[in-house]
Design a protein around this motif. Structure first.
Motif, PDB file in Angstrom:
ATOM      1  N   PHE A 370       9.396 -15.734 -18.310  1.00  0.00           N
ATOM      2  CA  PHE A 370       9.866 -15.258 -17.099  1.00  0.00           C
ATOM      3  C   PHE A 370       9.310 -14.048 -16.292  1.00  0.00           C
ATOM      4  N   LYS A 371       9.246 -13.889 -15.186  1.00  0.00           N
ATOM      5  CA  LYS A 371       8.734 -12.667 -14.451  1.00  0.00           C
ATOM      6  C   LYS A 371       9.680 -11.760 -14.357  1.00  0.00           C
ATOM      7  N   PRO A 372       9.179 -10.681 -15.352  1.00  0.00           N
ATOM      8  CA  PRO A 372      10.147  -9.366 -15.450  1.00  0.00           C
ATOM      9  C   PRO A 372      10.351  -8.682 -13.915  1.00  0.00           C
ATOM     10  N   MET A 373      11.416  -8.221 -14.202  1.00  0.00           N
ATOM     11  CA  MET A 373      12.086  -7.744 -12.746  1.00  0.00           C
ATOM     12  C   MET A 373      11.359  -6.514 -12.151  1.00  0.00           C
ATOM     13  N   GLN A 374      10.739  -5.839 -12.819  1.00  0.00           N
ATOM     14  CA  GLN A 374       9.793  -4.862 -12.285  1.00  0.00           C
ATOM     15  C   GLN A 374       8.615  -5.234 -11.478  1.00  0.00           C
ATOM     16  N   ASP A 428      22.052 -13.284 -32.570  1.00  0.00           N
ATOM     17  CA  ASP A 428      23.144 -13.850 -31.486  1.00  0.00           C
ATOM     18  C   ASP A 428      24.344 -12.773 -31.471  1.00  0.00           C
ATOM     19  N   ARG A 429      24.756 -12.157 -32.564  1.00  0.00           N
ATOM     20  CA  ARG A 429      25.802 -11.152 -32.672  1.00  0.00           C
ATOM     21  C   ARG A 429      25.702  -9.854 -31.984  1.00  0.00           C
ATOM     22  N   THR A 430      24.328  -9.649 -31.752  1.00  0.00           N
ATOM     23  CA  THR A 430      23.924  -8.405 -31.239  1.00  0.00           C
ATOM     24  C   THR A 430      24.197  -8.302 -29.748  1.00  0.00           C
ATOM     25  N   CYS A 431      24.632  -7.416 -29.293  1.00  0.00           N
ATOM     26  CA  CYS A 431      25.029  -7.457 -27.659  1.00  0.00           C
ATOM     27  C   CYS A 431      23.725  -6.929 -26.979  1.00  0.00           C
ATOM     28  N   ALA A 432      23.544  -7.634 -25.840  1.00  0.00           N
ATOM     29  CA  ALA A 432      22.214  -7.301 -25.103  1.00  0.00           C
ATOM     30  C   ALA A 432      22.443  -6.026 -24.389  1.00  0.00           C
ATOM     31  N   VAL A 433      21.243  -5.344 -24.275  1.00  0.00           N
ATOM     32  CA  VAL A 433      21.045  -4.326 -23.459  1.00  0.00           C
ATOM     33  C   VAL A 433      20.835  -4.705 -21.866  1.00  0.00           C
ATOM     34  N   HIS A 434      21.479  -4.644 -20.853  1.00  0.00           N
ATOM     35  CA  HIS A 434      20.976  -5.134 -19.566  1.00  0.00           C
ATOM     36  C   HIS A 434      20.932  -4.065 -18.450  1.00  0.00           C
ATOM     37  N   PRO A 435      19.965  -4.281 -17.536  1.00  0.00           N
ATOM     38  CA  PRO A 435      19.023  -5.209 -17.553  1.00  0.00           C
ATOM     39  C   PRO A 435      17.773  -4.572 -18.127  1.00  0.00           C
ATOM     40  N   SER A 438      13.905  -6.913 -23.204  1.00  0.00           N
ATOM     41  CA  SER A 438      14.120  -7.545 -24.494  1.00  0.00           C
ATOM     42  C   SER A 438      15.589  -7.905 -24.789  1.00  0.00           C
ATOM     43  N   GLU A 439      16.337  -7.909 -23.893  1.00  0.00           N
ATOM     44  CA  GLU A 439      17.736  -8.700 -24.027  1.00  0.00           C
ATOM     45  C   GLU A 439      17.580 -10.219 -24.271  1.00  0.00           C
ATOM     46  N   GLU A 440      16.542 -10.605 -23.680  1.00  0.00           N
ATOM     47  CA  GLU A 440      16.210 -12.172 -24.060  1.00  0.00           C
ATOM     48  C   GLU A 440      16.072 -12.544 -25.348  1.00  0.00           C
ATOM     49  N   ILE A 441      15.658 -11.655 -26.221  1.00  0.00           N
ATOM     50  CA  ILE A 441      15.635 -11.671 -27.845  1.00  0.00           C
ATOM     51  C   ILE A 441      16.982 -12.072 -28.213  1.00  0.00           C
ATOM     52  N   VAL A 442      18.091 -11.695 -27.886  1.00  0.00           N
ATOM     53  CA  VAL A 442      19.415 -11.833 -28.518  1.00  0.00           C
ATOM     54  C   VAL A 442      20.334 -12.797 -27.297  1.00  0.00           C
ATOM     55  N   THR A 443      19.459 -13.492 -26.396  1.00  0.00           N
ATOM     56  CA  THR A 443      20.652 -14.265 -25.542  1.00  0.00           C
ATOM     57  C   THR A 443      20.085 -15.641 -25.613  1.00  0.00           C
ATOM     58  N   MET A 444      18.888 -15.986 -26.382  1.00  0.00           N
ATOM     59  CA  MET A 444      18.463 -17.269 -26.306  1.00  0.00           C
ATOM     60  C   MET A 444      19.212 -18.124 -27.252  1.00  0.00           C
ATOM     61  N   LYS A 445      19.968 -19.110 -26.857  1.00  0.00           N
ATOM     62  CA  LYS A 445      21.172 -19.834 -27.643  1.00  0.00           C
ATOM     63  C   LYS A 445      20.576 -21.156 -27.986  1.00  0.00           C
ATOM     64  N   THR A 446      19.786 -21.962 -27.269  1.00  0.00           N
ATOM     65  CA  THR A 446      19.414 -23.210 -27.760  1.00  0.00           C
ATOM     66  C   THR A 446      17.952 -23.180 -28.121  1.00  0.00           C
ATOM     67  N   PRO A 447      17.363 -23.833 -29.060  1.00  0.00           N
ATOM     68  CA  PRO A 447      16.111 -24.086 -29.430  1.00  0.00           C
ATOM     69  C   PRO A 447      15.444 -24.900 -28.440  1.00  0.00           C
ATOM     70  N   ILE A 448      14.207 -24.542 -27.968  1.00  0.00           N
ATOM     71  CA  ILE A 448      13.558 -25.406 -27.161  1.00  0.00           C
ATOM     72  C   ILE A 448      12.780 -26.599 -27.836  1.00  0.00           C
ATOM     73  N   ARG A 449      12.779 -26.422 -29.055  1.00  0.00           N
ATOM     74  CA  ARG A 449      12.179 -27.656 -30.002  1.00  0.00           C
ATOM     75  C   ARG A 449      12.305 -27.476 -31.187  1.00  0.00           C
ATOM     76  N   THR A 450      11.953 -28.252 -32.271  1.00  0.00           N
ATOM     77  CA  THR A 450      11.785 -28.204 -33.619  1.00  0.00           C
ATOM     78  C   THR A 450      10.559 -28.299 -33.980  1.00  0.00           C
TER      79      THR A 450
END
Length: 451
Positions: A370-374, A428-435, A438-450
């Motif tokens: 993704f494009k980072p906010m800054q 997954d159990r680790t709460c995200a630090v927003h915004p 690096s929060e994306e590391i703990v918020t990716m729920k579905t694998p994009i491929r196997t």
């Protein structure tokens, strides 16, 4: 038999200095010989000056971004002379710190070249000889030039820090982290950078998606990067060097920089003569305790060509002291070492790549780009990437790969989790630090491929 010293260390880089001072703190009689400058590759001609150059090279983009955020920014050109004067003063200061650490712990220092005469004797270029119960070789490595016509005119990484002025144009040969880091640095400092790499993609050995994104970002930033390309010859000409390339081009560059590999510093040290086994690249062959084929001689760091990273050399030095001077045999742990490459953007990585992991067992891939906010707010198109490689069977995170500004800082902490054996569910159990990115590391729920 009585010896002059309990330990004689050859090499005053990060690994040798750490081993010497910790052994001396344990009460050992320790000497260290260094023929050049204390601090070694990392402090004098590697990580430290390189990272300061990275910082310097990032300011043009930072100033552009400042305008996008509403600041009125006035800046002149970059002064290489001002920067390099301050850089050299900082390296002098750090060398002084290393010398002070040694003397403060009672280590005897010899500013001389050392060679081994037998299993317990070291001979110095001053004409002196000393005996030691244990000898530790920590002489590091050096950059090598390729064997091609005119290569002696090219720069290597050691030379970059000593340029009188920055060239207007430079050709960088190589696709490893040193080549890519300096391509980004020099591009940021205003040099017109062309990079040739003979392989299919830069940064071989790193995750394919990660290195693909870095290559794309490097090209977007203005680096003229060519893969599948190498040079055939170089010759002096007006304005620099005329280069003939395998891709059929002929071009003149003011400077040519070879980042085509490194070699352990073992030449002319008397190692093979006393029975120390060397490998094909000249590296000292050691066991898991850093012991050579001569029981009284040990070796650590880049001279062993295991994992050529400063923190690894330091850990090898600490394990050596534990083994030899503390009676606590400690093998060196080379598993799951976090690493950063200071390209722009940076890569932070720990564990296996997708390619390595999928060759061993079934895995799930979680990845987002993704494009980072800054940068997005400033109108930039730069993208970042977060990726986890997860074992289907154990759910352990086998690899974490980050391509983003500050990835080196992020991977240090992710490395703790991966080293501990964290599962995807632990992430997954680790709460995200927003915004944050690096929060994306703990918020990716579905694998994009196997795989």
């Amino acid at each position: 038999m009585s010896f002059d010293y309990d330990l004689f260390v050859i090499g005053g880089g990060s690994g040798g200095v750490r081993a010497a001072r910790v052994a001396a703190a344990e009460g050992a009689r320790v000497a260290l010989a260094e023929e050049d400058r204390y601090g070694g590759t990392c402090v004098i001609r590697g990580c430290v000056p390189k990272k300061l150059m990275v910082f310097a090279s990032e300011y043009p983009d930072a100033m552009e971004d400042a305008r996008a955020y509403g600041w009125t920014v006035h800046s002149g050109g970059f002064s290489w002379q001002d920067f390099s004067t301050k850089l050299n003063a900082e390296l002098d200061r750090l060398e002084g710190v290393y010398r002070k650490l040694l003397s403060g712990n009672g280590v005897t220092m010899y500013d001389a070249r050392a060679v081994l005469k037998d299993a317990h004797t070291v001979s110095l270029s001053t004409g002196e000889s000393f005996t030691a119960k244990h000898i530790l070789v920590a002489t590091g490595g050096r950059p090598v030039r390729p064997d091609l016509p005119g290569a002696e005119h090219g720069l290597v990484s050691d030379d970059i820090f000593h340029l009188d002025e920055l060239p207007k144009s430079i050709l960088i040969i190589g696709g490893g982290y040193i080549a890519c880091e300096f391509a980004c640095i020099l591009n940021g400092l205003g040099v017109q950078v062309t990079q040739y790499y003979r392989g299919a993609q830069i940064l071989r050995g790193f995750d394919d998606e990660a290195r693909g994104l870095v290559a794309e970002e490097m090209r977007q930033s203005g680096i003229d990067l060519h893969v599948g390309s190498n040079i055939l010859e170089m010759a002096s000409t007006e304005g620099g060097y005329r280069i003939k390339a395998t891709n059929g081009t002929e071009k003149v560059f003011e400077q040519v920089f070879f980042a085509t590999g490194r070699k352990p510093n073992t030449d002319g040290m008397g190692l093979q003569e006393i029975g120390v086994e060397l490998g094909r690249n000249g590296e000292i062959v050691v066991d898991e305790y850093s012991q050579t084929t001569v029981p009284s001689v040990y070796a650590i760091g880049d001279v062993t060509d295991r994992v050529a990273l400063t923190p690894v050399a330091i850990r090898e030095g600490m394990a050596f002291v534990e083994t030899v001077f503390k009676g606590n045999p400690t093998p060196v742990d080379h598993e799951l070492i976090p690493t950063a490459i200071f390209t722009q953007p940076e890569i932070g990585t720990v564990g296996m790549t997708e390619e390595e992991a999928s060759a061993k067992e079934p895995v799930e891939i979680y990845c987002t780009s993704f494009k980072p906010m800054q940068q997005a707010f400033a109108g930039r198109q730069n993208r970042v990437m977060m990726k986890l490689v997860v074992s289907k069977a154990s759910r352990r995170v086998l690899g974490c790969h980050i391509v983003a500004p500050g990835a080196g800082e992020m991977i240090q902490l992710a490395g703790v989790a991966v080293k501990m054996g964290a599962t995807k569910e632990d992430f997954d159990r680790t709460c995200a630090v927003h915004p944050t990115m690096s929060e994306e590391i703990v918020t990716m729920k579905t694998p994009i491929r196997t795989a």
